[in-house]
Enzyme design. Structure first.
Site, PDB file in Angstrom:
ATOM      1  N   HIS A   1      -6.916  -1.482  13.082  1.00 38.64           N
ATOM      2  CA  HIS A   1      -6.892  -0.025  13.031  1.00 38.64           C
ATOM      3  C   HIS A   1      -7.855   0.525  14.080  1.00 38.64           C
ATOM      4  O   HIS A   1      -8.865  -0.113  14.397  1.00 38.64           O
ATOM      5  CB  HIS A   1      -7.354   0.489  11.661  1.00 38.64           C
ATOM      6  CG  HIS A   1      -6.282   0.616  10.645  1.00 38.64           C
ATOM      7  ND1 HIS A   1      -6.544   0.546   9.289  1.00 38.64           N
ATOM      8  CD2 HIS A   1      -4.947   0.843  10.745  1.00 38.64           C
ATOM      9  CE1 HIS A   1      -5.419   0.713   8.604  1.00 38.64           C
ATOM     10  NE2 HIS A   1      -4.442   0.886   9.473  1.00 38.64           N
TER      11      HIS A   1
ATOM     12  N   ARG B   1      -0.463  -1.465  13.151  1.00 42.33           N
ATOM     13  CA  ARG B   1      -0.033  -0.731  11.973  1.00 42.33           C
ATOM     14  C   ARG B   1       0.809   0.489  12.362  1.00 42.33           C
ATOM     15  O   ARG B   1       2.008   0.515  12.141  1.00 42.33           O
ATOM     16  CB  ARG B   1      -1.237  -0.304  11.120  1.00 42.33           C
ATOM     17  CG  ARG B   1      -2.044  -1.476  10.546  1.00 42.33           C
ATOM     18  CD  ARG B   1      -1.321  -2.218   9.435  1.00 42.33           C
ATOM     19  NE  ARG B   1      -2.169  -3.214   8.792  1.00 42.33           N
ATOM     20  CZ  ARG B   1      -2.964  -2.987   7.768  1.00 42.33           C
ATOM     21  NH1 ARG B   1      -3.049  -1.782   7.247  1.00 42.33           N
ATOM     22  NH2 ARG B   1      -3.691  -3.967   7.258  1.00 42.33           N
TER      23      ARG B   1
ATOM     24  N   ARG C   1       0.801  -1.220   0.000  1.00 40.39           N
ATOM     25  CA  ARG C   1       0.000   0.000   0.000  1.00 40.39           C
ATOM     26  C   ARG C   1       0.840   1.280   0.000  1.00 40.39           C
ATOM     27  O   ARG C   1       0.275   2.379  -0.028  1.00 40.39           O
ATOM     28  CB  ARG C   1      -0.947   0.012   1.204  1.00 40.39           C
ATOM     29  CG  ARG C   1      -1.938  -1.139   1.240  1.00 40.39           C
ATOM     30  CD  ARG C   1      -3.054  -0.888   2.226  1.00 40.39           C
ATOM     31  NE  ARG C   1      -3.880   0.250   1.819  1.00 40.39           N
ATOM     32  CZ  ARG C   1      -4.883   0.728   2.542  1.00 40.39           C
ATOM     33  NH1 ARG C   1      -5.185   0.175   3.710  1.00 40.39           N
ATOM     34  NH2 ARG C   1      -5.590   1.762   2.115  1.00 40.39           N
TER      35      ARG C   1
ATOM     36  N   CYS D   1     -13.579   3.293   6.499  1.00 43.22           N
ATOM     37  CA  CYS D   1     -12.367   3.030   5.723  1.00 43.22           C
ATOM     38  C   CYS D   1     -12.451   3.686   4.342  1.00 43.22           C
ATOM     39  O   CYS D   1     -11.427   4.075   3.779  1.00 43.22           O
ATOM     40  CB  CYS D   1     -12.137   1.531   5.565  1.00 43.22           C
ATOM     41  SG  CYS D   1     -11.535   0.713   7.056  1.00 43.22           S
TER      42      CYS D   1
END
Length: 280
Positions: free
Chosen positions: A177, A148, A102, A273
């Site tokens: 997250h 993360r 990503r 998201c």
């Protein structure tokens, strides 16, 4: 006689928002970087597109502005636009993604901001995944860590935004997250909802102290991605499977708006998201 639910005493006002979204034109699941991603389960791309368009159109019908980021064929997760940056007061702290799959998304986001008149755009030194792990209220910048974003990104964000950062440790890999475990319902009033078991004991204690009146989600609603929601202060757009949150939200004066983003959940994301808020 059946009990009559007392009407809420809070008058909720929706605030017009500006959002950044990216169409799932190239969305697919060919790798796994979170527990929700299974490359053996194919994505119905036309259905994913329809679900995403329903979300975009619902925002517009509620009076919000939706800006669009151009998708890139080599970046299938760009649809999860919340991860690309955090914007407060027109200042942009870019993202630095934890996984190489990503990482190129960050530059695409920074380019978009610069091309659209944002003059204060910072490329971060430490890993953060934008609004995936940063949640904004009037008093705090809540910051997730554990899977993360780096703890070092918290000090970087505090210095850049001049906002007090509260670090929160995530302990369940399903809620990798912060935006999968916590949702800001009314930023001005410091009102949130969250799933306690996604956090460490110390972080749960911090949340209970800072937000004693928070709405606490149950496991079934968290597992349905119910915390991955977006509120404009009145309307709460949430995954349709999180049925246990609808009554409690209504009791608090909010208007739940269930959305079906089941195809996008195959990539580990839902309403929030897909939605980056452009503040200021």
């Amino acid at each position: 006689m059946a009990a009559v639910r007392e009407e809420p005493h809070v008058n909720r006002d929706a605030t017009p928002r500006r959002y950044l979204m990216c169409a799932p034109t190239h969305f697919r699941v060919t790798y796994s970087i979170n527990p929700w991603m299974d490359p053996s389960k194919p994505v119905d791309l036309p259905l994913a597109q329809t679900q995403w368009e329903d979300l975009r159109d619902r925002y517009r019908s509620l009076g919000h502005t939706v800006e669009l980021l151009a998708p890139r064929p080599d970046l299938p997760d760009m649809v999860f636009a919340a991860n690309g940056a955090t914007v407060i007061g027109g200042r942009v702290l870019g993202a630095l993604f934890a996984y190489r799959e990503r990482r190129e998304e960050a530059a695409a986001h920074r380019d978009w901001f610069r091309e659209h008149g944002f003059t204060d755009v910072q490329e971060p030194e430490h890993v953060n995944e934008g609004e995936g792990d940063f949640a904004v209220t009037a008093s705090w910048l809540l910051a997730g860590r554990g899977f993360r974003s780096s703890p070092l990104s918290h000090a970087e964000a505090q210095e850049f935004f001049g906002a007090p950062v509260v670090g929160l440790d995530l302990v369940d890999p399903r809620y990798y997250h912060l935006d999968t475990a916590l949702c800001v319902l009314d930023a001005a009033a410091d009102e949130i909802m969250y799933y306690p078991d996604a956090f460490s004991p110390g972080s749960r204690a911090v949340l209970a102290r800072l937000f004693p009146d928070a709405l606490l989600a149950r496991e079934a609603d968290a597992a349905a991605f119910g915390l991955n929601s977006v509120s404009d202060g009145r309307h709460v757009l949430l995954p349709q499977g999180a049925t246990g949150l609808i009554g409690p939200l209504r009791d608090r004066g909010f208007e739940p708006v269930p959305m079906d983003l089941g195809e996008l959940l195959k990539g580990g994301g839902s309403v929030k998201c897909c939605t980056q808020e452009l503040r200021g």
